[in-house]
Write an enzyme that holds these catalytic residues in place. Structure first.
Site, PDB file in Angstrom:
ATOM      1  CG  HIS A   5       6.638 -47.618 -16.463  1.00  0.00           C
ATOM      2  ND1 HIS A   5       5.461 -48.083 -15.888  1.00  0.00           N
ATOM      3  CD2 HIS A   5       6.559 -48.087 -17.909  1.00  0.00           C
ATOM      4  CE1 HIS A   5       4.668 -48.744 -16.979  1.00  0.00           C
ATOM      5  NE2 HIS A   5       5.418 -48.666 -17.919  1.00  0.00           N
ATOM      6  CD  GLN A  30      12.319 -51.285 -20.342  1.00  0.00           C
ATOM      7  OE1 GLN A  30      13.161 -51.957 -21.231  1.00  0.00           O
ATOM      8  NE2 GLN A  30      11.118 -51.233 -20.678  1.00  0.00           N
ATOM      9  CB  CYS A  83       3.655 -46.090 -18.937  1.00  0.00           C
ATOM     10  SG  CYS A  83       2.521 -47.096 -19.877  1.00  0.00           S
ATOM     11  CG  ASP A 143      10.579 -50.227 -12.667  1.00  0.00           C
ATOM     12  OD1 ASP A 143      10.826 -51.429 -13.166  1.00  0.00           O
ATOM     13  OD2 ASP A 143       9.782 -49.353 -12.858  1.00  0.00           O
ATOM     14  CE  LYS A 156       8.307 -53.787 -19.421  1.00  0.00           C
ATOM     15  NZ  LYS A 156       7.861 -53.350 -20.712  1.00  0.00           N
TER      16      LYS A 156
HETATM   17  N1  PMP Z   1       8.752 -49.933 -15.207  1.00  0.00           N
HETATM   18  C1  PMP Z   1       9.379 -49.787 -16.333  1.00  0.00           C
HETATM   19  C2  PMP Z   1      10.757 -49.179 -16.420  1.00  0.00           C
HETATM   20  C3  PMP Z   1       8.808 -50.545 -17.722  1.00  0.00           C
HETATM   21  O1  PMP Z   1       9.484 -50.090 -18.582  1.00  0.00           O
HETATM   22  C4  PMP Z   1       7.792 -51.254 -17.588  1.00  0.00           C
HETATM   23  C5  PMP Z   1       6.987 -51.485 -18.734  1.00  0.00           C
HETATM   24  N2  PMP Z   1       7.007 -50.855 -19.911  1.00  0.00           N
HETATM   25  C6  PMP Z   1       6.996 -51.175 -16.194  1.00  0.00           C
HETATM   26  C7  PMP Z   1       7.504 -50.885 -15.245  1.00  0.00           C
HETATM   27  C8  PMP Z   1       5.757 -52.151 -16.449  1.00  0.00           C
HETATM   28  O2  PMP Z   1       6.063 -53.500 -16.717  1.00  0.00           O
HETATM   29  P1  PMP Z   1       4.759 -54.336 -16.747  1.00  0.00           P
HETATM   30  O3  PMP Z   1       3.673 -53.747 -17.713  1.00  0.00           O
HETATM   31  O4  PMP Z   1       4.933 -55.536 -17.197  1.00  0.00           O
HETATM   32  O5  PMP Z   1       4.182 -54.442 -15.390  1.00  0.00           O
END
Ligand code: PMP
Length: 409
Positions: free
Chosen positions: A120, A200, A361, A197, A223
């Site tokens: 991401h 998920q 993203c 990270d 999430k």
């Molecule tokens: N890493 C991953 C794998 C994600 O799926 C997401 C959210 N789509 C994020 C980071 C970023 O999370 P946040 O927008 O809550 O900071």
């Protein structure tokens, strides 16, 4: 698990959208909140709302106790050694930015930072910036034919120059669970810091940061059934000790003179200013809610839903599913030949089915897959086979509409 009764805990799911019952399949973007979490927020604002850590009055003490209890619950949830290893942030994004900024002084021009092509942007762009600031080299681990991480490529890219390896525990597009133990062993072999990270993963599977041997682990409350604006930065105490705070001001200081300041112990030195108190308390309530079912049972439920959905998706003519088909999470990215994902998602919304369309993203991964965007359906505890059936029916109706709709209309 009785999903029908679990659904009753989520007031938002009871509505109709475009005259159809809402089928919410976008939990990888943001999950819905159950009544106990909503009630915890309401209770805090109705009874205990006050600033934390600096008040002697009763409300301030209650707010502080509730905030620190949430830290303890979060530590237990991911099996951190101690509650002090949990720093509350705004989100995964903020957690990773603080790690990348806080490590700046440890990174030198000849060093390497290793990420993967499936990251991401939150776990890529902060490292790009760190590489730019320090002159270090940024390397991306590739995928193999199964669209999983290529461990041979990882072994090539993680070498004696590597200082940081930053990797998603679960991909938000491919749904694949990455081999953190194997990558972590390669990182630790060369003395590099392992940043995971977990955005998920923490909401969907049991996470044990000690068993994973993660040096840092980041995730977001929204999430995992808590509100937006609360995130977690876990760090091993030894690594938090090496991390410079990114923000300075009230709450994080010990003594301040005209020209200098000393800081509070970890974790409070990283939490400058008034934190998101209600968010942390709600995260604690979300952890309680999830824990009554158990993360293993939640993971298995989502695996079963994915196993139920995948053959039905693959049976649809012109549908391409990304990622390994024996994946172990409920994140399913796919495309329909000849239909732009945004058009398809809009058509699905007319059927009451909420899924996401876009690059998620993860633009380098989209480039790798040779697409600009995909559709993505994602499951959580409150989804069942009926939701999958509605998704499949809505995809078929969408295809019908785009292929024949105008003639029939
Ligand atoms: N890493 C991953 C794998 C994600 O799926 C997401 C959210 N789509 C994020 C980071 C970023 O999370 P946040 O927008 O809550 O900071």
């Amino acid at each position: 698990m009785d999903i029908e009764s679990i659904k009753q805990d989520f007031p938002i799911l009871k509505q109709r959208v475009n005259d159809e019952p809402l089928t919410y399949l976008d939990s990888a973007a943001t999950a819905q909140m159950p009544t106990p979490v909503l009630k915890a927020i309401e209770h805090y604002y109705q009874h205990d709302h006050a600033n934390v850590h600096r008040g002697t009055h009763t409300l301030a003490q209650r707010a502080t106790a509730a905030y620190e209890t949430a830290r303890q619950k979060t530590a237990a949830f991911i099996n951190a050694k101690q509650a002090e290893e949990i720093v509350f942030t705004r989100s995964t994004t903020e957690s990773i930015n603080w790690i990348a900024q806080g490590l700046s002084e440890l990174i030198k021009p000849n060093d390497a930072i290793v990420v993967t092509i499936m990251e991401h942007h939150s776990n890529l762009v902060p490292w790009q910036q760190l590489a730019k600031r320090t002159g270090a080299e940024l390397r991306l681990i590739d995928l193999n034919d199964r669209q999983e991480l290529d461990l041979n490529d990882a072994a090539r890219k993680i070498d004696s120059r590597t200082k940081v390896v930053a990797i998603a525990h679960v991909s938000n597009v491919l749904g694949v669970v990455n081999p953190i133990l194997k990558i972590g062993a390669m990182a630790h072999q060369v003395g590099a810091c392992l940043v995971v990270d977990g955005a998920q993963a923490a909401p969907h599977l049991p996470v044990d940061v000690q068993a994973l041997d993660a040096d840092f682990y980041a995730f977001s409350g929204h999430k995992m059934m808590a509100p937006t604006g609360i995130g977690v930065l876990y760090g091993k105490m030894a690594w938090l000790n090496r991390l410079c705070p990114s923000q300075f001001g009230g709450e994080m200081i010990d003594q301040v003179t005209q020209q200098t300041a000393t800081f509070k112990p970890i974790p409070w030195r990283f939490e400058a200013g008034t934190p998101n108190i209600s968010g942390a308390i709600a995260l604690g309530a979300a952890i309680d809610y999830l824990s009554q079912f158990g993360m293993q049972a939640i993971a298995e439920h989502e695996q079963e839903l994915a196993a139920y959905a995948i053959p039905k998706l693959l049976a649809i003519d012109g549908l391409t599913l990304y990622g390994p088909q024996d994946r172990h999470t409920g994140v399913l990215a796919f495309n329909l030949a000849g239909i732009h994902p945004h058009d398809a998602a809009t058509a699905l919304d007319l059927e009451g089915v909420a899924i996401r369309a876009g690059h998620h993203c993860a633009q380098p991964l989209m480039d790798y897959l040779g697409v600009n965007a995909t559709l993505r359906a994602s499951f959580y505890l409150y989804n069942d086979q009926k939701d999958v059936d509605r998704l499949i029916d809505a995809i078929k109706a969408t295809k019908e509409f785009f292929e024949n709709g105008f003639e029939q209309a």
